[in-house]
Every structure is written in structure tokens, then in C-alpha cells.
Design a protein around this motif. Structure first.
Motif, PDB file in Angstrom:
ATOM      1  N   ALA A  15      23.029  80.701  22.741  1.00  0.00           N
ATOM      2  CA  ALA A  15      21.820  81.499  23.004  1.00  0.00           C
ATOM      3  C   ALA A  15      21.781  82.079  24.406  1.00  0.00           C
ATOM      4  O   ALA A  15      20.929  82.917  24.699  1.00  0.00           O
ATOM      5  CB  ALA A  15      20.576  80.649  22.752  1.00  0.00           C
ATOM      6  N   SER A  16      22.687  81.641  25.302  1.00  0.00           N
ATOM      7  CA  SER A  16      22.702  82.280  26.632  1.00  0.00           C
ATOM      8  C   SER A  16      24.088  82.229  27.261  1.00  0.00           C
ATOM      9  O   SER A  16      24.992  81.572  26.738  1.00  0.00           O
ATOM     10  CB  SER A  16      21.647  81.661  27.567  1.00  0.00           C
ATOM     11  OG  SER A  16      21.775  80.289  27.607  1.00  0.00           O
ATOM     12  N   GLY A  17      24.221  82.958  28.353  1.00  0.00           N
ATOM     13  CA  GLY A  17      25.464  82.931  29.131  1.00  0.00           C
ATOM     14  C   GLY A  17      26.684  83.367  28.327  1.00  0.00           C
ATOM     15  O   GLY A  17      26.651  84.330  27.561  1.00  0.00           O
ATOM     16  N   TRP A  36      23.909  77.476  17.712  1.00  0.00           N
ATOM     17  CA  TRP A  36      23.350  76.119  17.904  1.00  0.00           C
ATOM     18  C   TRP A  36      23.016  75.966  19.381  1.00  0.00           C
ATOM     19  O   TRP A  36      23.921  75.961  20.223  1.00  0.00           O
ATOM     20  CB  TRP A  36      24.375  75.054  17.519  1.00  0.00           C
ATOM     21  CG  TRP A  36      24.642  74.957  16.051  1.00  0.00           C
ATOM     22  CD1 TRP A  36      24.421  75.916  15.100  1.00  0.00           C
ATOM     23  CD2 TRP A  36      25.201  73.834  15.358  1.00  0.00           C
ATOM     24  NE1 TRP A  36      24.817  75.450  13.869  1.00  0.00           N
ATOM     25  CE2 TRP A  36      25.295  74.184  14.004  1.00  0.00           C
ATOM     26  CE3 TRP A  36      25.644  72.568  15.770  1.00  0.00           C
ATOM     27  CZ2 TRP A  36      25.807  73.314  13.046  1.00  0.00           C
ATOM     28  CZ3 TRP A  36      26.150  71.700  14.819  1.00  0.00           C
ATOM     29  CH2 TRP A  36      26.221  72.068  13.460  1.00  0.00           C
ATOM     30  N   ASP A  37      21.734  75.800  19.686  1.00  0.00           N
ATOM     31  CA  ASP A  37      21.338  75.700  21.099  1.00  0.00           C
ATOM     32  C   ASP A  37      20.104  74.814  21.186  1.00  0.00           C
ATOM     33  O   ASP A  37      19.294  74.783  20.262  1.00  0.00           O
ATOM     34  CB  ASP A  37      21.037  77.098  21.658  1.00  0.00           C
ATOM     35  CG  ASP A  37      21.221  77.152  23.165  1.00  0.00           C
ATOM     36  OD1 ASP A  37      22.162  77.822  23.633  1.00  0.00           O
ATOM     37  OD2 ASP A  37      20.409  76.522  23.892  1.00  0.00           O
ATOM     38  N   TYR A  38      19.950  74.094  22.291  1.00  0.00           N
ATOM     39  CA  TYR A  38      18.784  73.222  22.393  1.00  0.00           C
ATOM     40  C   TYR A  38      17.614  73.845  23.119  1.00  0.00           C
ATOM     41  O   TYR A  38      16.528  73.317  23.084  1.00  0.00           O
ATOM     42  CB  TYR A  38      19.143  71.849  22.920  1.00  0.00           C
ATOM     43  CG  TYR A  38      19.334  71.679  24.409  1.00  0.00           C
ATOM     44  CD1 TYR A  38      19.293  70.403  24.963  1.00  0.00           C
ATOM     45  CD2 TYR A  38      19.562  72.749  25.256  1.00  0.00           C
ATOM     46  CE1 TYR A  38      19.498  70.217  26.324  1.00  0.00           C
ATOM     47  CE2 TYR A  38      19.763  72.573  26.602  1.00  0.00           C
ATOM     48  CZ  TYR A  38      19.732  71.307  27.128  1.00  0.00           C
ATOM     49  OH  TYR A  38      19.927  71.126  28.463  1.00  0.00           O
ATOM     50  N   ASN A 152      32.038  63.991  36.937  1.00  0.00           N
ATOM     51  CA  ASN A 152      31.579  63.915  35.544  1.00  0.00           C
ATOM     52  C   ASN A 152      32.092  65.121  34.739  1.00  0.00           C
ATOM     53  O   ASN A 152      32.629  64.983  33.639  1.00  0.00           O
ATOM     54  CB  ASN A 152      30.045  63.816  35.500  1.00  0.00           C
ATOM     55  CG  ASN A 152      29.335  64.828  36.402  1.00  0.00           C
ATOM     56  OD1 ASN A 152      29.980  65.685  37.036  1.00  0.00           O
ATOM     57  ND2 ASN A 152      28.016  64.737  36.483  1.00  0.00           N
ATOM     58  N   TYR A 153      31.953  66.300  35.322  1.00  0.00           N
ATOM     59  CA  TYR A 153      32.339  67.550  34.653  1.00  0.00           C
ATOM     60  C   TYR A 153      33.863  67.614  34.483  1.00  0.00           C
ATOM     61  O   TYR A 153      34.372  67.991  33.425  1.00  0.00           O
ATOM     62  CB  TYR A 153      31.825  68.707  35.516  1.00  0.00           C
ATOM     63  CG  TYR A 153      31.914  70.091  34.923  1.00  0.00           C
ATOM     64  CD1 TYR A 153      30.978  70.533  33.991  1.00  0.00           C
ATOM     65  CD2 TYR A 153      32.908  70.977  35.331  1.00  0.00           C
ATOM     66  CE1 TYR A 153      31.048  71.823  33.475  1.00  0.00           C
ATOM     67  CE2 TYR A 153      32.979  72.268  34.825  1.00  0.00           C
ATOM     68  CZ  TYR A 153      32.039  72.696  33.896  1.00  0.00           C
ATOM     69  OH  TYR A 153      32.105  73.967  33.390  1.00  0.00           O
ATOM     70  N   ALA A 154      34.607  67.218  35.522  1.00  0.00           N
ATOM     71  CA  ALA A 154      36.078  67.230  35.442  1.00  0.00           C
ATOM     72  C   ALA A 154      36.557  66.268  34.356  1.00  0.00           C
ATOM     73  O   ALA A 154      37.468  66.603  33.574  1.00  0.00           O
ATOM     74  CB  ALA A 154      36.685  66.849  36.791  1.00  0.00           C
TER      75      ALA A 154
HETATM   76  P1  NAD Z   1      24.763  78.518  30.433  1.00  0.00           P
HETATM   77  O1  NAD Z   1      23.960  77.435  31.062  1.00  0.00           O
HETATM   78  O2  NAD Z   1      24.492  79.943  30.797  1.00  0.00           O
HETATM   79  O3  NAD Z   1      24.667  78.386  28.844  1.00  0.00           O
HETATM   80  C1  NAD Z   1      24.870  77.161  28.206  1.00  0.00           C
HETATM   81  C2  NAD Z   1      24.071  77.141  26.916  1.00  0.00           C
HETATM   82  O4  NAD Z   1      24.279  75.846  26.323  1.00  0.00           O
HETATM   83  C3  NAD Z   1      22.562  77.300  27.135  1.00  0.00           C
HETATM   84  O5  NAD Z   1      22.020  78.210  26.186  1.00  0.00           O
HETATM   85  C4  NAD Z   1      22.017  75.889  26.906  1.00  0.00           C
HETATM   86  O6  NAD Z   1      20.691  75.884  26.375  1.00  0.00           O
HETATM   87  C5  NAD Z   1      23.023  75.334  25.915  1.00  0.00           C
HETATM   88  N1  NAD Z   1      23.094  73.873  25.948  1.00  0.00           N
HETATM   89  C6  NAD Z   1      23.194  73.080  27.050  1.00  0.00           C
HETATM   90  N2  NAD Z   1      23.183  71.790  26.683  1.00  0.00           N
HETATM   91  C7  NAD Z   1      23.077  71.760  25.324  1.00  0.00           C
HETATM   92  C8  NAD Z   1      23.018  70.719  24.363  1.00  0.00           C
HETATM   93  N3  NAD Z   1      23.020  69.421  24.714  1.00  0.00           N
HETATM   94  N4  NAD Z   1      22.935  71.054  23.045  1.00  0.00           N
HETATM   95  C9  NAD Z   1      22.895  72.350  22.666  1.00  0.00           C
HETATM   96  N5  NAD Z   1      22.933  73.377  23.539  1.00  0.00           N
HETATM   97  C10 NAD Z   1      23.024  73.088  24.849  1.00  0.00           C
HETATM   98  O7  NAD Z   1      26.299  78.128  30.738  1.00  0.00           O
HETATM   99  P2  NAD Z   1      27.611  79.073  30.746  1.00  0.00           P
HETATM  100  O8  NAD Z   1      27.943  79.358  32.157  1.00  0.00           O
HETATM  101  O9  NAD Z   1      27.465  80.165  29.766  1.00  0.00           O
HETATM  102  O10 NAD Z   1      28.693  78.006  30.227  1.00  0.00           O
HETATM  103  C11 NAD Z   1      29.177  77.974  28.884  1.00  0.00           C
HETATM  104  C12 NAD Z   1      30.399  77.059  28.840  1.00  0.00           C
HETATM  105  O11 NAD Z   1      31.408  77.575  29.697  1.00  0.00           O
HETATM  106  C13 NAD Z   1      30.118  75.640  29.316  1.00  0.00           C
HETATM  107  O12 NAD Z   1      30.853  74.723  28.540  1.00  0.00           O
HETATM  108  C14 NAD Z   1      30.625  75.654  30.750  1.00  0.00           C
HETATM  109  O13 NAD Z   1      30.975  74.377  31.190  1.00  0.00           O
HETATM  110  C15 NAD Z   1      31.823  76.566  30.607  1.00  0.00           C
HETATM  111  N6  NAD Z   1      32.260  77.186  31.866  1.00  0.00           N
HETATM  112  C16 NAD Z   1      31.475  78.063  32.539  1.00  0.00           C
HETATM  113  C17 NAD Z   1      31.954  78.647  33.727  1.00  0.00           C
HETATM  114  C18 NAD Z   1      31.133  79.648  34.502  1.00  0.00           C
HETATM  115  O14 NAD Z   1      31.611  80.091  35.564  1.00  0.00           O
HETATM  116  N7  NAD Z   1      29.984  80.070  34.038  1.00  0.00           N
HETATM  117  C19 NAD Z   1      33.219  78.287  34.208  1.00  0.00           C
HETATM  118  C20 NAD Z   1      33.994  77.380  33.491  1.00  0.00           C
HETATM  119  C21 NAD Z   1      33.499  76.843  32.308  1.00  0.00           C
END
Ligand code: NAD
Length: 245
Positions: A15-17, A36-38, A152-154
Motif C-alpha cells: 500500500a505504500s513505498g 496485504w498491508d497493516y 536487527n534489520y541486518a
Molecule cells: P515503506 O515503509 O514505505 O512501506 C512498507 C509498507 O509495509 C507500508 O505500507 C507498511 O504499512 C507495510 N508494513 C509494515 N509492517 C507491516 C506488517 N507487519 N504487516 C503488513 N504490512 C506491513 O517501506 P519501503 O521503503 O517501501 O520498503 C519496502 C521494503 O524494501 C522493505 O522490506 C524494506 O526493508 C526494503 N528496503 C527498502 C529500502 C529503501 O531505501 N527504501 C532499501 C532496502 C530495502
């Protein structure tokens, strides 16, 4: 241009990003997507944004870290799955010395156990007739190289790579491929809110001298989901402008 007509995808965190763009790219390529998003708010925004794709889209409010919630979402799917994109992820950054059990548990629950829960709940819901079943999981360069303040993330993102290799081995004969993507610095709402000097200093660390747009990750996901990628299995594709070189 890929064609995903009659293909059905589940995108967690869709739903985002980055997940929003992955969803949009599948919809534009003719595919059906279950988001699927929370976040209720993000789901509402996505529903409005994707209104013109109403016949191709399904939404489920789900916490990937919660097995009951995941089971409900899996039961609500209107079709059999061809492609799963494990994208939902969070950060809770602190130095190891300051990191508490809360930060550890939250990130492991969403970014590692979440993938176990979702993939397990869908294993029997994949289209059994298809020889093009895909599990694509979003790791991170941090999973390859570690990072200050992100133990934690790594740990979780390295774990995603291990899970991907194991799925690749165990499920290959059943018509699946499993691959991971390791994004570098990707511009999302979070980075767009940062001061320009912070963005510039991040960009300066990347050989191609800029942050990636969300499309670069969606493009890689669609490629790995396509028939053309059918012999790629167990790989981790870095999509990072060369940041780790
Ligand atoms: P974001 O925060 O913009 O989007 C993440 C989405 O996941 C949100 O819509 C959030 O509501 C949803 N979400 C979070 N926890 C949840 C849960 N427990 N159950 C269901 N939905 C959940 O993040 P993003 O930057 O778009 O990241 C997306 C993926 O890419 C992640 O796995 C992140 O670790 C990875 N990532 C991002 C970057 C970056 O630079 N943005 C770099 C490396 C990896």
C-alpha cells in the motif's frame, strides 16, 4: 514490457513505498494483485489511487507477523496465486549497545517471521497447474554487508537470503523459483522528507551518484516474475547503483 494478464500476485506492504510501485507495475502489465498491508490509512490511500484497476485488485488488512491475521488474509484471496512478493518491512534502528528486546522482536517479527508466515500460508494456494510460480523477497544491501545501528534489520535481511536459497532448493521441482532483491538507497516518502544535504551525502556514496527511484525495484521484481527469468533461482539481485562495489 511484461505481460501479466491472467497472473495473480500477492504483494505484502503493497500500500505504500516500494510495494505500492510493485503493485502499480503489475496492474499496468495486466496482472491481478492482492495488496496485504497493516496500515489502514495506507490501504485507504491505495484503494483511492488504484480505483481504475478495481477489477484487478483485492485488499487485505494484515499484520504479517501475526499468524491468525495472515491465515484470514490467505482465506480471503479470490484466486490461486502465481507470484508472491514478500516486501513488507520496517526499521527500528539503534546501536547494538542500546538496542532492546522490543526493537529486536519488532523487526524480526515483520521482516523475517513475517516471510515465514505469509509464504507458509500461501504454499497450498499457489496455482498448482502453473510452472511459473514465483517467490520474490525484498532483502537489502544491509543483509549482505551489515550496517551501523541495524543489527536487527541486518539479521532479518540476511535471513531472507538464506530462506530464499532454501526455498529455491526445496521448491524448484514443484514449479517455483525463489529469488531475493537487495535494494540500496531508494527514494521513498521517508527519504523525500529528509534535508537536501542528507540526500546529497547519501547519493555521493553511490557510483551512479543518485538514489534509486521505486521503479528500479519494481522493474527487477517484474523481470524475476516473468517467464524470461525462469532459470534464475536462489539468486540475490543487487539493485543499488553499485553502492557495494
Ligand atoms: P515503506 O515503509 O514505505 O512501506 C512498507 C509498507 O509495509 C507500508 O505500507 C507498511 O504499512 C507495510 N508494513 C509494515 N509492517 C507491516 C506488517 N507487519 N504487516 C503488513 N504490512 C506491513 O517501506 P519501503 O521503503 O517501501 O520498503 C519496502 C521494503 O524494501 C522493505 O522490506 C524494506 O526493508 C526494503 N528496503 C527498502 C529500502 C529503501 O531505501 N527504501 C532499501 C532496502 C530495502
Amino acid at each position: 514490457n511484461f505481460n501479466f494478464k491472467n497472473k495473480n500476485a500477492v504483494v505484502t506492504g503493497g500500500a505504500s513505498g516500494i510495494g505500492f510501485q510493485i503493485t502499480l507495475s503489475f496492474l499496468e502489465a495486466g496482472g491481478n494483485v492482492s495488496v496485504w498491508d497493516y496500515s489502514e490509512q495506507a490501504l485507504q490511500t491505495a484503494k483511492d489511487a488504484f480505483a481504475k484497476y478495481a477489477s484487478q485488485i483485492h485488499f487485505a488488512q494484515v499484520n504479517v507477523g501475526d499468524r491468525d491475521s495472515v491465515a484470514k488474509a490467505a482465506a480471503s484471496l479470490p484466486w490461486a496465486v502465481d507470484i508472491l512478493v514478500n516486501n513488507a518491512g520496517i526499521t527500528r534502528d539503534k546501536s547494538f549497545a542500546k538496542m532492546g528486546a522490543d526493537e529486536w522482536d519488532a523487526v524480526i517479527s515483520t521482516n523475517l517471521t513475517g516471510l515465514f508466515n505469509v509464504t507458509k500460508s500461501l504454499l497450498e494456494k499457489f496455482n498448482s497447474a502453473s510452472n511459473q510460480k514465483r517467490i520474490i523477497s525484498i532483502s537489502s544491501v544491509v543483509g549482505l554487508y551489515g550496517n551501523f545501528g541495524q543489527l536487527n534489520y541486518a539479521a532479518a535481511k540476511s535471513g531472507v537470503i538464506g530462506m530464499t536459497k532454501t526455498w529455491g532448493k526445496e521448491l524448484g521441482r514443484k514449479g517455483f523459483t525463489a529469488n531475493a532483491i537487495a535494494p540500496g538507497f531508494i527514494a521513498t516518502a521517508m527519504t523525500k522528507a529528509m534535508p537536501k544535504e542528507v540526500i546529497d551525502s547519501m547519493a555521493a556514496k553511490v557510483p551512479v551518484a543518485r538514489l534509486g527511484e521505486v521503479e528500479v525495484i519494481a522493474n527487477a521484481v517484474l523481470f524475476l516474475a516473468s517467464e524470461q527469468a525462469s532459470y534464475i533461482n536462489g539468486a540475490t539481485l543487487s539493485v543499488d547503483g553499485g553502492i557495494v562495489l
